[in-house]
Scaffold this motif. Structure first.
Motif, PDB file in Angstrom:
ATOM      1  N   LYS A  44       0.022  32.644 -12.208  1.00 32.14           N
ATOM      2  CA  LYS A  44       1.388  34.000 -13.149  1.00 32.14           C
ATOM      3  C   LYS A  44       1.204  34.429 -14.291  1.00 32.14           C
ATOM      4  O   LYS A  44       0.033  33.329 -15.159  1.00 32.14           O
ATOM      5  CB  LYS A  44       2.522  33.536 -12.901  1.00 32.14           C
ATOM      6  N   ALA A  45       1.374  35.420 -14.744  1.00 36.03           N
ATOM      7  CA  ALA A  45       1.342  36.046 -16.160  1.00 36.03           C
ATOM      8  C   ALA A  45       2.388  35.413 -16.821  1.00 36.03           C
ATOM      9  O   ALA A  45       3.122  35.956 -16.861  1.00 36.03           O
ATOM     10  CB  ALA A  45       0.898  37.489 -16.046  1.00 36.03           C
ATOM     11  N   ILE A  46       2.088  34.433 -17.983  1.00 37.39           N
ATOM     12  CA  ILE A  46       3.431  34.287 -18.338  1.00 37.39           C
ATOM     13  C   ILE A  46       3.121  34.085 -19.572  1.00 37.39           C
ATOM     14  O   ILE A  46       2.756  33.891 -21.055  1.00 37.39           O
ATOM     15  CB  ILE A  46       3.482  32.733 -17.910  1.00 37.39           C
ATOM     16  N   LEU A  47       4.939  34.641 -20.712  1.00 40.53           N
ATOM     17  CA  LEU A  47       4.781  35.051 -21.945  1.00 40.53           C
ATOM     18  C   LEU A  47       5.882  34.337 -22.021  1.00 40.53           C
ATOM     19  O   LEU A  47       6.793  34.736 -21.289  1.00 40.53           O
ATOM     20  CB  LEU A  47       4.996  36.736 -21.939  1.00 40.53           C
ATOM     21  N   MET A  48       6.044  33.545 -22.858  1.00 42.79           N
ATOM     22  CA  MET A  48       7.662  33.086 -23.790  1.00 42.79           C
ATOM     23  C   MET A  48       7.247  33.072 -25.054  1.00 42.79           C
ATOM     24  O   MET A  48       6.386  33.305 -25.252  1.00 42.79           O
ATOM     25  CB  MET A  48       6.833  31.564 -23.148  1.00 42.79           C
ATOM     26  N   SER A  49       8.388  33.110 -25.194  1.00 44.82           N
ATOM     27  CA  SER A  49       8.510  33.052 -26.891  1.00 44.82           C
ATOM     28  C   SER A  49       9.392  31.935 -27.158  1.00 44.82           C
ATOM     29  O   SER A  49       9.465  31.327 -26.017  1.00 44.82           O
ATOM     30  CB  SER A  49      10.007  33.998 -27.142  1.00 44.82           C
ATOM     31  N   THR A  50       8.752  31.205 -28.747  1.00 45.35           N
ATOM     32  CA  THR A  50       8.985  29.973 -28.609  1.00 45.35           C
ATOM     33  C   THR A  50       9.174  29.479 -30.456  1.00 45.35           C
ATOM     34  O   THR A  50       8.272  29.950 -31.360  1.00 45.35           O
ATOM     35  CB  THR A  50       8.174  28.960 -28.332  1.00 45.35           C
ATOM     36  N   HIS A  51       9.840  28.713 -30.795  1.00 50.38           N
ATOM     37  CA  HIS A  51       9.766  27.867 -31.925  1.00 50.38           C
ATOM     38  C   HIS A  51       8.893  27.105 -32.160  1.00 50.38           C
ATOM     39  O   HIS A  51       8.314  26.398 -32.849  1.00 50.38           O
ATOM     40  CB  HIS A  51      10.988  27.648 -32.587  1.00 50.38           C
ATOM     41  N   ASP A  52       8.578  26.098 -30.566  1.00 53.16           N
ATOM     42  CA  ASP A  52       7.948  25.174 -30.385  1.00 53.16           C
ATOM     43  C   ASP A  52       6.670  24.976 -30.745  1.00 53.16           C
ATOM     44  O   ASP A  52       6.197  25.273 -29.946  1.00 53.16           O
ATOM     45  CB  ASP A  52       8.443  24.345 -29.050  1.00 53.16           C
ATOM     46  N   ILE A  53       6.014  24.745 -31.739  1.00 54.41           N
ATOM     47  CA  ILE A  53       4.602  25.092 -32.077  1.00 54.41           C
ATOM     48  C   ILE A  53       3.623  23.481 -31.419  1.00 54.41           C
ATOM     49  O   ILE A  53       2.647  24.309 -30.842  1.00 54.41           O
ATOM     50  CB  ILE A  53       4.028  25.103 -33.298  1.00 54.41           C
ATOM     51  N   PHE A  54       4.828  22.771 -31.158  1.00 51.07           N
ATOM     52  CA  PHE A  54       3.936  21.565 -30.840  1.00 51.07           C
ATOM     53  C   PHE A  54       3.655  22.254 -28.775  1.00 51.07           C
ATOM     54  O   PHE A  54       2.730  22.391 -28.219  1.00 51.07           O
ATOM     55  CB  PHE A  54       4.684  20.300 -30.631  1.00 51.07           C
ATOM     56  N   ARG A  55       4.872  22.351 -27.922  1.00 47.52           N
ATOM     57  CA  ARG A  55       4.519  23.259 -26.592  1.00 47.52           C
ATOM     58  C   ARG A  55       3.657  24.351 -26.827  1.00 47.52           C
ATOM     59  O   ARG A  55       2.580  24.222 -25.800  1.00 47.52           O
ATOM     60  CB  ARG A  55       5.640  23.306 -26.627  1.00 47.52           C
ATOM     61  N   ALA A  56       3.684  24.733 -27.389  1.00 46.65           N
ATOM     62  CA  ALA A  56       2.861  25.967 -27.464  1.00 46.65           C
ATOM     63  C   ALA A  56       1.398  25.896 -27.739  1.00 46.65           C
ATOM     64  O   ALA A  56       0.887  26.839 -26.833  1.00 46.65           O
ATOM     65  CB  ALA A  56       3.117  27.292 -28.211  1.00 46.65           C
ATOM     66  N   LYS A  57       1.408  25.098 -28.403  1.00 43.45           N
ATOM     67  CA  LYS A  57      -0.490  24.596 -28.843  1.00 43.45           C
ATOM     68  C   LYS A  57      -0.981  23.422 -27.549  1.00 43.45           C
ATOM     69  O   LYS A  57      -2.266  24.110 -26.920  1.00 43.45           O
ATOM     70  CB  LYS A  57      -0.453  23.685 -29.738  1.00 43.45           C
ATOM     71  N   GLN A  58       0.001  23.327 -26.633  1.00 45.93           N
ATOM     72  CA  GLN A  58      -0.369  22.370 -25.337  1.00 45.93           C
ATOM     73  C   GLN A  58      -0.382  23.093 -24.479  1.00 45.93           C
ATOM     74  O   GLN A  58      -1.299  22.781 -23.268  1.00 45.93           O
ATOM     75  CB  GLN A  58       1.335  21.688 -25.008  1.00 45.93           C
ATOM     76  N   ILE A  59       0.238  24.342 -24.523  1.00 40.08           N
ATOM     77  CA  ILE A  59       0.970  24.958 -22.880  1.00 40.08           C
ATOM     78  C   ILE A  59       0.197  26.329 -23.124  1.00 40.08           C
ATOM     79  O   ILE A  59      -0.599  27.078 -21.775  1.00 40.08           O
ATOM     80  CB  ILE A  59       1.748  25.071 -22.505  1.00 40.08           C
ATOM     81  N   ALA A  60      -0.439  26.684 -23.815  1.00 43.62           N
ATOM     82  CA  ALA A  60      -0.348  28.673 -23.763  1.00 43.62           C
ATOM     83  C   ALA A  60      -2.126  28.611 -24.008  1.00 43.62           C
ATOM     84  O   ALA A  60      -2.974  27.969 -24.952  1.00 43.62           O
ATOM     85  CB  ALA A  60       0.376  29.314 -25.508  1.00 43.62           C
ATOM     86  N   ASP A  61      -2.687  29.964 -23.246  1.00 40.91           N
ATOM     87  CA  ASP A  61      -4.060  30.175 -23.712  1.00 40.91           C
ATOM     88  C   ASP A  61      -4.296  31.013 -24.654  1.00 40.91           C
ATOM     89  O   ASP A  61      -4.717  30.797 -25.344  1.00 40.91           O
ATOM     90  CB  ASP A  61      -4.173  30.937 -22.350  1.00 40.91           C
ATOM     91  N   ARG A  62      -2.765  31.658 -25.239  1.00 43.74           N
ATOM     92  CA  ARG A  62      -3.149  32.241 -26.804  1.00 43.74           C
ATOM     93  C   ARG A  62      -1.988  32.509 -26.751  1.00 43.74           C
ATOM     94  O   ARG A  62      -0.820  32.169 -26.441  1.00 43.74           O
ATOM     95  CB  ARG A  62      -3.622  34.275 -25.847  1.00 43.74           C
ATOM     96  N   VAL A  63      -2.066  32.078 -28.927  1.00 44.45           N
ATOM     97  CA  VAL A  63      -0.700  32.161 -29.411  1.00 44.45           C
ATOM     98  C   VAL A  63      -0.278  33.518 -30.400  1.00 44.45           C
ATOM     99  O   VAL A  63      -1.862  33.679 -30.795  1.00 44.45           O
ATOM    100  CB  VAL A  63      -0.495  31.025 -30.022  1.00 44.45           C
ATOM    101  N   GLY A  64       0.526  34.154 -29.776  1.00 46.73           N
ATOM    102  CA  GLY A  64       0.704  34.965 -30.992  1.00 46.73           C
ATOM    103  C   GLY A  64       1.480  34.717 -31.877  1.00 46.73           C
ATOM    104  O   GLY A  64       2.795  34.721 -31.769  1.00 46.73           O
ATOM    105  N   ILE A  65       1.344  35.091 -33.128  1.00 45.85           N
ATOM    106  CA  ILE A  65       2.149  34.560 -34.987  1.00 45.85           C
ATOM    107  C   ILE A  65       3.102  35.924 -34.991  1.00 45.85           C
ATOM    108  O   ILE A  65       2.170  36.674 -35.710  1.00 45.85           O
ATOM    109  CB  ILE A  65       2.053  33.523 -35.969  1.00 45.85           C
TER     110      ILE A  65
END
Lengths: 483, 260
Positions: free
Chosen positions: B200-221
């Motif tokens: 699946k291609a997953i796009l998520m918006s979040t405030h949660d830096i910890f989870r973003a770092k943990q799960i995301a293949d790429r992070v956009g600020i």
């Protein structure tokens, strides 16, 4: 997909706690209204039977054509159970004599004034006031409520065309509300049938059209609720808008229409009319007396130069002619009075009709009025009920007068006739009862299918209002910001 | 400000499923909510949009969902511009909102049944629906209960079960872990990982830096409508994402304060 959406809508309504409550309240109200209507119908019917029996007994003791009178009764109509209209407010009988004009008298409220405290409570009132409120209660948050709850975002994140969504909203809510509500209505009808109220084909047709009108009226408010919900962001706003609109549409506009009509087309009261007639009569009689006096003075003057014997001979020679002249003048006076009275009555009827037309046209701006009017017209309990019966009673009065005239031998009304025999005397006070076997019977006018010709106008108006509300809701939702 | 995009490996994003191209949104009141934002999410990838309130994350999701139209640029789902053919585009996505809103008078299974059928899947029986709820960790006894008593975590699980059953190639998530307790957050992250592994291609918006770092293949600020920095998972190993985030969110002085 449409089926899925419709299914969701009716499930949402049926599973909501407010549905159970409103369904219970509506069922009680509908059955109560039919129960009350049925009871009133039975009371009306039994009172009429008793009154007719009493009249028959009175007729058996009637010995003088001169004193003979009768009463005609307005029979109970089965549809008054569902739509009372003005039925309780107008009279139930008219007194008939060979000389008197007939007017309906004795309304049910004049006998049982306690009934007037709460006025009519019937199925049409339940639909007009209660079901329209319920329709609002179930639709005020149809769109904006889903936006506020967030479900609208989730639904529209799927490939759901907005047009289909709003259509399903409309159909699903309608099915969830209208179909269950027919249950207590059917139970009410069953009660009426089991009570052996005589319903013929015309009654069923009119009843069917009344239920159609009720369905359309309910749908107007449902579509209106969805439309307002699609035009506002918050459910609290739409609820307020709808509540105010309901007050305006159901309570204010119909009455404002009447007030405007009363102001624009004033109709004289009965007292004013009688006063006009009396004033005219006084003037005319005064003129008549003056002329008559002048005539007699002229006649005396003609004889002034004659001696007493000649005067007597002159009088003998001319008296019959003078009496004929005086009688002709009196007849002319009576004709003129009758013509004037008829003209005023006709004018009154015209003005009343014009006032009614204006009042009903204005109040039809409200679907509540259109519904009320069409219901009463179908049930035959509208404002024309009194006129219809009084006209029939007047017709009957003429027939009755002719019958009395013929039966009494065309004399002064002092003839009496033995039971089964011919004329036997011409004096008052004979103690032999009259033979009234040939007395014509009163044919009560019926509000039958012929009255339905005017019904499509109001049904069409309600249908147009549904379409207009739906169109507004549809366009409003197509442009709705779901965020 | 130029986009801070370091060491991106173009081969991993060769066939993007979700894509924004110079996506710009200016509202009627003149507010510039998105300013020429471009990024891509390929199949089997998770892209996390990090940013504060008003950064443009939800606006980006709204543009993907077709709820608003772009002022310029485009949001593409499987190559379909969402403002041109929103219905066809939405056939390819599942969406999980921040405050999962399902019908409170329906049970978990009834909600699942409705939303899944709405997504075009009429072939699922009760057992399959239940299995999906099992998979997301919703206890069996809750399957037949009305949602009005559910916690946010339980509703989140239902929403994810819907997304799973819709079997859409892409999933959009709006602040999916906000308000979840650590255990629920961890379970949720684990599930997202499984879905990524399914392609699946997953796009998520979040405030949660910890989870973003943990799960995301790429992070956009994102900051005030602009995509100001992008990092791949591998790059984040050696970089303090929190400091980077704070720097773009509040300027260098805040970063210093944060480090201290």
């Amino acid at each position: 997909m449409l089926r899925v959406l419709i299914e969701k809508e009716w499930k949402s309504v049926l599973l909501s706690p407010k549905f159970a409550l409103t369904f219970a309240v509506t069922t009680v109200l509908i059955l109560l209204s039919v129960g009350i209507g049925l009871r009133e119908y039975r009371v009306f019917e039994s009172q009429q039977v008793a009154a007719q029996r009493l009249l028959a007994e009175e007729h058996l003791e009637q010995t003088s054509w001169n004193d003979l009178s009768s009463r005609v009764f307005r029979p109970a109509d089965p549809l008054q159970i569902f739509v009372g209209g003005v039925h309780n407010d107008i009279g139930r009988l008219a007194r008939i004599s060979s000389r008197q004009a007939a007017l309906l008298e004795q309304s049910i409220y004049s006998d049982d004034s306690i009934l007037a405290v709460f006025r009519t409570f019937d199925l049409s009132l339940v639909v007009q006031a209660v079901l329209s409120l319920f329709a609002i209660l179930f639709t005020y948050d149809a769109i904006n409520g889903e936006r506020e709850a967030g479900t609208l975002r989730l639904v529209l994140s799927s490939a759901v065309p907005r047009a289909r969504f709003v259509f399903a909203k409309f159909v699903g809510t309608w099915l969830a509300l209208a179909v269950p509500l027919t249950l207590p209505v059917l139970l009410g009808l069953l009660a009426v049938v089991l009570a052996e109220v005589p319903l013929d084909g015309s009654h069923w047709l009119r009843l069917g059209l009344f239920l159609l009108a009720s369905g359309l009226y309910f749908t107007v408010f449902m579509a209106f609720g969805i439309a307002v919900s699609a035009l506002t962001r918050r459910a609290s706003t739409s609820f307020l808008v709808l509540l105010v609109s309901w007050v305006l549409l159901v309570l204010v506009i119909p009455r404002v229409g009447l007030l405007v009509a009363v102001h624009r087309v004033p109709v004289p009261t009965v007292a004013e009319l009688e006063s006009q007639k009396a004033g005219f009569e006084t003037r005319l009689r005064s003129d008549y007396r003056r002329k008559l006096e002048g005539t007699w003075v002229a006649r005396q003057r003609e004889m002034a130069s004659l001696d007493e014997a000649e005067q007597e001979a002159y009088e003998d020679a001319n008296l019959w002619r003078w009496l004929e002249q005086d009688d002709a003048a009196r007849q002319q006076l009576d004709t003129e009075l009758a013509r004037h009275s008829a003209r005023l009555d006709e004018d009154l009827r015209h003005r009343k009709a014009e006032q009614e037309r204006l009042a009903f046209s204005l109040s039809r701006l409200s679907p509540a009025s259109a519904y009320r009017l069409v219901s009463m017209r179908l049930a035959g309990t509208g404002v024309d009920l009194k006129n219809r019966y009084e006209a029939a009673a007047r017709d009957y009065q003429r027939t009755f007068a002719s019958y009395v005239e013929e039966s009494s031998g065309g004399g002064s009304g002092m003839m009496v006739r033995r039971r089964g025999g011919g004329h036997t005397g011409s004096f008052m006070g004979a103690q032999e009862p009259l033979d009234l076997s040939g007395m014509p019977a009163f044919q009560a006018p019926r509000a039958d299918v012929t009255g339905i010709a005017e019904v499509p106008q109001d049904l069409g108006l309600l249908a147009v209002e549904i379409l207009a509300c739906f169109a507004v809701g549809y366009v409003g939702f197509l442009r709705y910001d779901v965020r | 400000m130029n986009l801070d995009r370091t060491n991106l490996d173009p081969t991993t994003e060769a066939q993007p499923f979700l894509q924004t191209v110079e996506l710009t949104k200016r509202y009627e009141d003149g507010t510039l909510a998105l300013d020429r934002v471009s990024f891509e999410v390929g199949p089997g990838r998770i892209y996390a949009m990090l940013g504060g309130n008003g950064a443009g994350k939800t606006t980006t999701l709204n543009l993907f969902l077709g709820f608003i139209e772009p002022t310029s640029g485009e949001a593409l789902i499987d190559g379909i511009a969402t403002h041109v053919d929103p219905l066809r585009a939405k056939e390819r996505i599942a969406y999980v909102s921040e405050n999962v809103a399902l019908y409170p008078h329906f049970t978990a299974l009834q909600n699942l049944d409705f939303f899944v059928r709405l997504g075009g899947r009429n072939d699922l029986d009760r057992e399959q629906l239940s299995a999906a709820l099992d998979r997301v960790g919703l206890e069996r006894q809750a399957h037949g209960k009305r949602l009005k008593g559910f916690s946010k975590g339980m509703r989140q699980k239902c929403a994810l079960a819907i997304a799973i059953l819709k079997d859409a190639p892409a999933i959009l998530l709006d602040e999916p872990t906000s308000g979840l307790d650590p255990k629920a957050g961890m379970e949720f992250t684990q599930l997202l990982g499984e879905l990524r592994d399914e392609g699946k291609a997953i796009l998520m918006s979040t405030h949660d830096i910890f989870r973003a770092k943990q799960i995301a293949d790429r992070v956009g600020i994102m900051d005030r409508g602009r995509l100001v920095a992008e990092r791949q998972q591998a790059e984040l190993e050696g970089e303090d994402l929190e400091a980077l985030y704070v720097r773009y969110m509040a300027g260098p002085s805040a970063e210093v304060a944060c480090s201290a």
